[in-house]
Design an enzyme around this catalytic site. Structure first.
Site, mmCIF file in Angstrom:
data_model
loop_
_atom_site.group_PDB
_atom_site.id
_atom_site.type_symbol
_atom_site.label_atom_id
_atom_site.label_comp_id
_atom_site.label_asym_id
_atom_site.label_seq_id
_atom_site.Cartn_x
_atom_site.Cartn_y
_atom_site.Cartn_z
ATOM 1 N N HIS A 71 -10.128 0.818 1.383
ATOM 2 C CA HIS A 71 -9.641 2.140 1.799
ATOM 3 C C HIS A 71 -10.879 3.078 1.937
ATOM 4 C CE1 HIS A 71 -5.364 2.429 1.861
ATOM 5 N NE2 HIS A 71 -5.321 1.855 0.493
ATOM 6 N N HIS A 75 -8.768 -4.110 -2.363
ATOM 7 C CA HIS A 75 -7.953 -3.385 -1.556
ATOM 8 C C HIS A 75 -8.438 -1.731 -1.645
ATOM 9 C CE1 HIS A 75 -3.763 -1.984 -0.141
ATOM 10 N NE2 HIS A 75 -4.168 -1.019 -0.595
ATOM 11 N N GLU A 76 -8.675 -1.325 -2.624
ATOM 12 C CA GLU A 76 -9.244 0.065 -2.935
ATOM 13 C C GLU A 76 -10.353 0.400 -2.221
ATOM 14 O OE1 GLU A 76 -6.550 2.124 -3.593
ATOM 15 O OE2 GLU A 76 -5.240 0.577 -4.148
ATOM 16 N N CYS A 134 0.976 -1.155 0.158
ATOM 17 C CA CYS A 134 0.023 0.059 0.144
ATOM 18 C C CYS A 134 0.928 1.339 -0.061
ATOM 19 C CB CYS A 134 -0.921 -0.156 1.384
ATOM 20 S SG CYS A 134 -2.057 1.511 1.392
HETATM 21 NI NI NI Z 1 -3.521 0.995 -0.146
#
Ligand code: NI
Length: 186
Positions: free
Chosen positions: A135, A131-132, A89
């Site tokens: 976030h 993953h995004e 990340c």
């Molecule tokens: Ni990230």
């Protein structure tokens, strides 16, 4: 170029769930451009708006030569297949840990102009989309590790040269009070 500074682990904005985009306006398209420029400058596979301090549900991706963005994403999983492999990340620079993810994902959302769009991701693209989207919910990939892996990751983060203990991470459940992030001692 409109490259923005990237917020690092410990910045509360990374732990704050982002708001849905309501106005598909020029300001949103500037945000997409900033995210794209910043992601490319860092050679990242993806970048979410909270990582540049903007609490909106927007991210960009650049995986397998596919460059794009997604606004207000919603993920669907067509099957239960999983993958396991190294993940990193830009907000946790230089550190990679094997992270289990779903192998296949369908991400539905909108472009910066408000047009509906769907991205079918497998492998690395699927990992990036998960993953995004995490976030945007204030979730970081280290949260997805098993307890032993997470403990190892937290130790590595606290030893990283970029980590600033003066900006302690916000922890949702800390039994030890503000002075001891993760309850691991300092
Ligand atoms: Ni990230």
């Amino acid at each position: 170029m409109t490259v923005q500074p990237i917020r690092l682990f410990g910045d509360p904005v990374l732990r704050t769930p982002a708001d849905p985009v309501v106005d598909f306006d020029a300001e949103l398209r500037k945000l997409v451009a900033d995210l794209t420029d910043t992601m490319r400058e860092q050679s990242g596979a993806g970048l979410a708006a909270p990582q540049i301090g903007v609490g909106l549900r927007v991210f960009t991706f650049h995986v397998d030569d596919v460059l794009g963005h997604l606004v207000n994403p919603v993920l669907e999983f067509p099957d239960a297949e999983e993958q396991d492999g190294p993940e990193g990340c830009l907000s946790i620079p230089g550190l990679y840990f094997d992270t289990k993810r779903r192998q296949n994902v369908i991400a539905k959302g909108f472009t910066g102009h408000g047009d509906p769009v769907q991205i079918v991701g497998t492998g690395l693209m699927a990992r990036c989309l998960q993953h995004e989207t995490d976030h945007l919910d204030g979730v970081l990939f280290v949260d997805r590790l098993d307890p032993a892996g997470r403990k190892e990751a937290m130790k590595a983060i606290r030893q990283a040269e970029w980590y600033d203990p003066a900006a302690p991470p916000t922890v949702k459940l800390s039994p030890h009070g503000a002075g001891s992030p993760f309850g691991l001692g300092r």
